[in-house]
Design an enzyme around this catalytic site. Structure first.
Site, PDB file in Angstrom:
ATOM      1  N   ILE C  71     -78.290  28.338  54.948  1.00 38.23           N
ATOM      2  CA  ILE C  71     -78.208  29.774  55.224  1.00 38.23           C
ATOM      3  C   ILE C  71     -79.586  30.399  54.989  1.00 38.23           C
ATOM      4  O   ILE C  71     -80.001  31.296  55.714  1.00 38.23           O
ATOM      5  CB  ILE C  71     -77.153  30.450  54.305  1.00 38.23           C
ATOM      6  CG1 ILE C  71     -75.787  29.756  54.429  1.00 38.23           C
ATOM      7  CG2 ILE C  71     -77.048  31.941  54.597  1.00 38.23           C
ATOM      8  CD1 ILE C  71     -75.120  29.836  55.762  1.00 38.23           C
ATOM      9  N   ASN C  99     -75.479  36.272  41.170  1.00 42.26           N
ATOM     10  CA  ASN C  99     -76.346  35.127  41.445  1.00 42.26           C
ATOM     11  C   ASN C  99     -77.685  35.667  41.922  1.00 42.26           C
ATOM     12  O   ASN C  99     -77.737  36.486  42.836  1.00 42.26           O
ATOM     13  CB  ASN C  99     -75.667  34.266  42.526  1.00 42.26           C
ATOM     14  CG  ASN C  99     -76.407  32.985  42.825  1.00 42.26           C
ATOM     15  OD1 ASN C  99     -77.392  32.985  43.542  1.00 42.26           O
ATOM     16  ND2 ASN C  99     -75.917  31.879  42.293  1.00 42.26           N
ATOM     17  N   CYS C 130     -84.103  27.197  44.437  1.00 42.96           N
ATOM     18  CA  CYS C 130     -85.057  27.702  45.424  1.00 42.96           C
ATOM     19  C   CYS C 130     -86.430  27.085  45.198  1.00 42.96           C
ATOM     20  O   CYS C 130     -86.850  26.876  44.071  1.00 42.96           O
ATOM     21  CB  CYS C 130     -85.219  29.208  45.291  1.00 42.96           C
ATOM     22  SG  CYS C 130     -83.703  30.071  45.023  1.00 42.96           S
ATOM     23  N   GLY C 244     -66.764  20.846  45.302  1.00 45.42           N
ATOM     24  CA  GLY C 244     -65.674  20.169  46.000  1.00 45.42           C
ATOM     25  C   GLY C 244     -64.280  20.469  45.525  1.00 45.42           C
ATOM     26  O   GLY C 244     -63.333  19.797  45.935  1.00 45.42           O
ATOM     27  N   GLY C 265     -66.128  26.946  46.104  1.00 43.52           N
ATOM     28  CA  GLY C 265     -67.011  27.369  47.185  1.00 43.52           C
ATOM     29  C   GLY C 265     -66.429  27.095  48.551  1.00 43.52           C
ATOM     30  O   GLY C 265     -65.598  27.861  49.057  1.00 43.52           O
TER      31      GLY C 265
HETATM   32  C1  FMN Z   1     -72.463  28.430  52.863  1.00 42.90           C
HETATM   33  C2  FMN Z   1     -72.875  28.286  51.429  1.00 42.90           C
HETATM   34  C3  FMN Z   1     -73.749  29.208  50.858  1.00 42.90           C
HETATM   35  C4  FMN Z   1     -74.156  29.087  49.531  1.00 42.90           C
HETATM   36  N1  FMN Z   1     -74.991  30.027  48.991  1.00 42.90           N
HETATM   37  C5  FMN Z   1     -75.339  29.941  47.675  1.00 42.90           C
HETATM   38  C6  FMN Z   1     -76.129  30.944  47.068  1.00 42.90           C
HETATM   39  O1  FMN Z   1     -76.492  31.938  47.691  1.00 42.90           O
HETATM   40  N2  FMN Z   1     -76.477  30.789  45.760  1.00 42.90           N
HETATM   41  C7  FMN Z   1     -76.067  29.701  45.027  1.00 42.90           C
HETATM   42  O2  FMN Z   1     -76.383  29.598  43.856  1.00 42.90           O
HETATM   43  N3  FMN Z   1     -75.277  28.744  45.573  1.00 42.90           N
HETATM   44  C8  FMN Z   1     -74.909  28.847  46.874  1.00 42.90           C
HETATM   45  N4  FMN Z   1     -74.098  27.872  47.421  1.00 42.90           N
HETATM   46  C9  FMN Z   1     -73.631  26.758  46.576  1.00 42.90           C
HETATM   47  C10 FMN Z   1     -72.217  27.019  46.038  1.00 42.90           C
HETATM   48  O3  FMN Z   1     -72.187  28.154  45.222  1.00 42.90           O
HETATM   49  C11 FMN Z   1     -71.704  25.797  45.254  1.00 42.90           C
HETATM   50  O4  FMN Z   1     -72.552  25.569  44.154  1.00 42.90           O
HETATM   51  C12 FMN Z   1     -71.649  24.540  46.087  1.00 42.90           C
HETATM   52  O5  FMN Z   1     -71.269  24.846  47.408  1.00 42.90           O
HETATM   53  C13 FMN Z   1     -70.690  23.481  45.522  1.00 42.90           C
HETATM   54  O6  FMN Z   1     -69.387  23.949  45.474  1.00 42.90           O
HETATM   55  P1  FMN Z   1     -68.289  23.667  46.642  1.00 42.90           P
HETATM   56  O7  FMN Z   1     -68.332  22.211  46.928  1.00 42.90           O
HETATM   57  O8  FMN Z   1     -66.997  24.157  46.074  1.00 42.90           O
HETATM   58  O9  FMN Z   1     -68.727  24.467  47.834  1.00 42.90           O
HETATM   59  C14 FMN Z   1     -73.688  27.998  48.748  1.00 42.90           C
HETATM   60  C15 FMN Z   1     -72.807  27.066  49.327  1.00 42.90           C
HETATM   61  C16 FMN Z   1     -72.398  27.200  50.642  1.00 42.90           C
HETATM   62  C17 FMN Z   1     -71.462  26.175  51.213  1.00 42.90           C
END
Ligand code: FMN
Ligand code: FAD
Ligand code: FAD
Ligand code: FMN
Ligand code: FES
Ligand code: FES
Lengths: 256, 313, 313, 256
Positions: C71, C99, C130, C244, C265
């Protein structure tokens, strides 16, 4: 040992979470020993990824059919339970070495002891033993009444005792309790079920001819990945593979 | 012209498909399914100096689109591999890549020296994911200096080219690859498994007796692709790619990322015929993609001005 | 007694379930499906000092049991988040975890100072994945010293507890966690996404315009569990676990590994009701497992002598 | 906007790799605008993980049914193609903003231009426009003869031209060629199809009332994840989301 998309011809629920599935295909031609298993892929997708080992419960060569009884547990068996007759499942097998029929001569008495979902492979075994002229006694252990299956089917081959851990059906207690209380005598013992049950049997009959079918988490199911090994008594490095050396071992052959 | 033949240091492969180490034993089981001579090469199970029993069971657990393993390098030891397994494999027309492992540098060197003398061993693959007992259990493959030193020592004794197998459990895979290249490796293989774990909700205990294990299978494919993409642009060593390959399309994706050959691990467990099937499917797929020879695919995702023409539906 | 209530620094949660940052925007879209007050907390999308457009599209690609995203931290910028998004969220009875992200330490500090003053922001979550523009693009989250320095600077200005979000793309996650603990963080959140990539077999080009992206979803769960298992035993900070999660069983697995709360997420994209559904299912699952309060689950996989009693079938 | 396991009532192949699926459920009650889409989960498993955006082709409120036409492409649509009537699919929707019917007043003429799998949403649009008294001309572009579908269905609503890229059916060339050669006049243009087609239309008719439906890879489909944004002309940071601000935009509203 082949791979085939076998067709589901019948599929029904026998007891709580217990299902009986009958598959048709050329693979049946290869199936010989009671106690062998097949390795089943329930989904064409990568999830669940691995095959599932399931024992052959009944081999019907004439009809080119085999039957498996399984317990709906996790993701794989849950997906399997959703399949309908006419659909196919991807089967690899038959795998492993089954129960030795030779160990029981005609006229002798075999005791078959099964625990829960370890019971199915004993069905084909009982059938073959009886065909051969061996007298069969069956002791079947379950958790509770709701999960009891195949009592009648086993009774057709010989005296059959059922025990439940909670006493809700048959004798209360474990299969070993039944064997002791009933003072069941036998020449050969064949067993399949949870490890504690197998251990108890091994200890109870140290001087008898005892065959035990083991379970272990598997990768390949054919002996290549070393996932399913067990130790051989008295050695630091010797091993047997449950999938290809077993799943049936003579008591004492491997460390339980 | 054989559209699938590839040349790598020490390896003249009729096709770039080989089973990955640890997922094919020493070939005996799969030889019951098909003639092993159809394979490009075979990476045999990691060999250590002495026989090892490995970890207690359970040794595998399943995860979404992946599996964890903690086999613990079970193998019959150098002597038996030299005397029984390699001679048995010699009946097939297929080069062997011997995967070697150890707990100390000396063990690696010892195994390398001997196993590289076997007539059908055409290359070594150093499995540097093992913990180094002398350096407090830190994996050889996570510190560039240690990996480089090991590479150098093994190169000195090996009779055949040496490929080093990279662990993905590092912050900077490019730095690792560069250090290993500088140390004189002939090629890289990547990736080994990612460290993972699963806990049984019923018992609250890890499913693997070893608690943690190596994650393999389709789940890790995007990580493998990313790492090969990065490393292939940074070093000039050929790469044998692996991690989640299941189909001919996956093979092409690995080539595009930068691989010159590929290995297939976990997928053998799901379909014992996966390697010969992919070998058979590749020419048709190349036709569909308008590609003459598979080696033209290597690095195509980052090579400028090159684009594949898709002639499919 | 509320069996799901948990107390964390700055956060009194009615339940330990919250949407993960970047997967829930600023809540507006999901508020059309259910009342956001049922959530334990909300982690809002990463906020930077200035508005950002982010990366070119395509920004997502699918992988086996996972997805890649690039993104590029698109967000409306600090001012608009303070003026529009946070006040809008104030209508719900739910604590907000902000965040924050940046390209320089100064940017993080500036955002932290202001956003921590918003009345409904109860904690900060530092997204240290980042790249740091001043340090040649190395991610803040891959060098313990840099992560620690950033933590310290942010702690100095923040009005609320500071959680640091760990990147899994490191050799040694425990070392990172310890450095961050020593720098004064109040908690950890883990894991962020793993760096991955997918290449289109038809075009030979990466599917993501950004080439690489962050891997999330069930595919990474075993890696998240392993890292939380390791870190929770090495530091005494509370951990909000993620990676996950799709079901109530997954939540318990994260607690067993060592988490004290969890974030969800990717699963929101698949089922917009996943958070309220899991909250509703947890009590039944606790019953089945014979557990009184969810916080008893934390670290059960490694706590000695504790075993859960399974009363299921 | 709801989530429902909708039941497949009909499912058939229309052309090479082109399928028509009809779903029944309460979700249909919410479906109003032609050009809206639904987000479909084809498997209960984690693979494929994400939903698939598919446009509504026909909304039948009376029968509580909706129809979707899709092309079998990758894993998701391949799995969908295997589903049989009676099975369910998990549908989230309706999503997005469709084609504005208001833009074409009664008695005016609308030109509907579709490319390949962008054609389906134009069907419901054509139906509604004709119901309203708008005259409709349809120009449908395909790759090749084998993939042509719904020519008759569109012809029922107005003059319909078909073009194929390889000339194997109808006119040879692109939809823009047909519009130019036939000198088709119109008051409003509605289009859905590949981006190059949309760009060509936008450039060809800079002073006309043109509405374009866009495609973009999606995460959430509801506006939360920022996967599907496109730029707004003349701004560095302004954006629109295809899923929730679109998929239909007025020409010039976003950068193609
Ligand atoms: C589309 C998308 C955007 C994300 N944007 C951020 C973000 O802006 N800041 C952040 O710390 N993590 C971001 N993440 C990471 C999620 O917060 C999370 O740590 C990660 O996706 C693992 O969890 P999940 O498997 O349940 O998605 C993003 C993840 C996805 C899929
Ligand atoms: C030789 C052999 C014969 C078997 N015969 C039968 C049978 O006839 N009927 C029957 O119901 N069950 C049998 N089992 C057990 C059966 O394999 C498991 O119940 C089944 O794999 C569970 O799969 P799941 O997806 O439902 O569970 P999950 O827990 O989701 O499975 C996850 C993973 O763990 C493995 N696994 C889980 N439980 C076991 C287990 N008990 N043994 C081995 N691997 C396991 C699975 O194969 C899979 O890889 C047998 C096991 C072995 C080794
Ligand atoms: C608003 C909208 C409406 C659509 N309507 C239709 C329709 O009515 N009929 C039809 O056949 N197709 C339609 N598409 C395209 C359709 O979504 C893709 O063909 C489909 O997602 C491909 O999935 P797959 O699993 O078969 O392909 P894979 O390539 O395996 O998909 C992998 C991933 O890429 C995404 N993806 C692949 N192609 C596209 C694409 N063209 N657009 C967006 N995402 C894509 C998938 O959603 C998935 O997340 C529409 C797309 C959008 C955005
Ligand atoms: C059961 C199992 C055993 C393995 N044993 C070894 C080994 O002995 N040596 C080694 O270098 N890699 C070993 N690996 C790693 C594989 O060779 C391969 O790098 C990894 O599994 C990724 O490929 P895949 O996803 O195709 O399996 C093993 C993997 C598995 C699954
Ligand atoms: S399961 Fe692979 S060796 Fe037995
Ligand atoms: S797909 Fe998530 S914002 Fe559009």
């Amino acid at each position: 040992m082949k791979r085939e998309n076998m067709v589901i011809v019948r599929h029904k629920q026998l007891a709580k979470n217990i299902y009986e599935i009958t598959l048709s295909g050329h693979l049946v031609e290869e199936m010989n020993e009671p106690g062998q298993f097949v390795h089943v892929k329930v989904s064409s997708q990568a999830n669940p990824l691995l095959r599932r080992p399931l024992s052959l419960c009944h081999i019907n060569k004439k009809a080119c059919e085999c039957t498996i009884i399984y317990r709906k547990e996790g993701i794989g068996t849950t997906l399997l339970a959703e399949k309908r007759p006419g659909e196919t499942v991807d089967v690899l097998g038959p795998l492993g070495n089954g129960f030795p029929l030779d160990a029981a001569a005609k006229g002798k008495r075999a005791l078959l002891v099964g625990g829960g979902i370890g019971i199915p492979p004993l069905y084909e075994l009982a059938k073959r033993l009886v065909e051969k002229g061996v007298a069969v006694t069956n002791v079947l252990g379950f958790q509770t009444k709701e999960t009891v299956f195949y009592e009648q089917e086993f009774a057709a081959f010989g005296e059959t005792y059922v025990a439940t851990a909670d006493g809700s059906y048959g004798a209360k207690g474990f299969v070993t309790d039944v064997i002791n209380e009933r003072e069941i005598s036998f020449d050969v013992l064949y067993a399949c079920g949870p490890k504690p049950m197998l251990k108890a049997l091994e200890q109870a009959f140290p001087h008898k001819n005892v065959y035990l079918s083991l379970e272990e988490r598997m990768g390949c199911g054919i002996g290549a990945c070393f996932a399913c090994v067990c130790r051989v008594p008295g050695s630091e490095t010797a091993y047997k593979k449950v999938c290809s050396d077993g799943p049936v071992f003579k008591a004492g052959e491997v460390v339980l | 012209m054989n559209r699938l033949a590839v040349e790598l240091p020490g390896l003249s492969l009729k096709n770039p498909i080989m089973p990955a180490s640890g997922c094919f034993g020493f070939g005996r089981e799969y030889a019951r399914f098909y003639d092993l001579s159809v394979l490009g090469a075979i990476m045999i199970k990691a060999t250590t100096l002495e026989p090892r029993f490995g970890n207690p069971t359970p040794r595998v657990a399943e995860t979404p689109s992946g599996m964890l393993n903690a086999i613990g390098l079970q193998n019959p030891g150098l002597e038996k591999v030299m005397k029984e397994e390699l001679p048995w494999l010699a009946q097939f027309d297929v080069p062997i890549i011997a995967n070697i492992a150890g707990s100390t540098m000396e063990e690696y060197v010892e195994v390398a020296k001997h196993i590289s003398q076997a007539p059908n061993v055409c290359a070594l693959e150093l499995n540097i994911s093992c913990p180094n007992v002398k350096k407090g259990g830190i994996a050889f493959g996570t510190v560039p200096e240690i990996a480089a030193e090991l590479t150098k020592l093994v190169k000195e004794v090996s009779e055949v080219p040496v490929y080093v197998k990279l662990s993905p459990n590092v912050t900077n895979i490019v730095e690792m690859a560069k250090a290993i290249e500088a140390a004189g490796a002939d090629g890289l293989t990547m990736i080994n498994t990612l460290l993972g774990m699963r806990i049984d909700v019923k018992t609250a205990k890890p499913i693997l007796a070893n608690q943690t294990g190596g994650l393999s299978g389709p789940a890790i494919k995007p990580i493998a692709i990313r790492m090969i993409y990065e490393v292939s642009q940074a070093v000039s060593l050929p790469i044998i790619g692996m991690g989640g390959i299941q189909s001919a399309e996956d093979v092409i994706e690995f080539f595009y990322a930068g691989a010159s050959a590929v290995a297939i691990g976990t997928a053998n467990f799901i379909d014992p015929f996966v390697c010969p099937n992919i070998i058979a499917e590749l020419p048709t797929l190349l036709d569909k993609l308008g590609i003459g020879h598979i080696s033209e695919c290597t690095g195509r995702s980052w090579k400028k001005g090159e684009r594949s023409v898709y002639c499919g539906a």
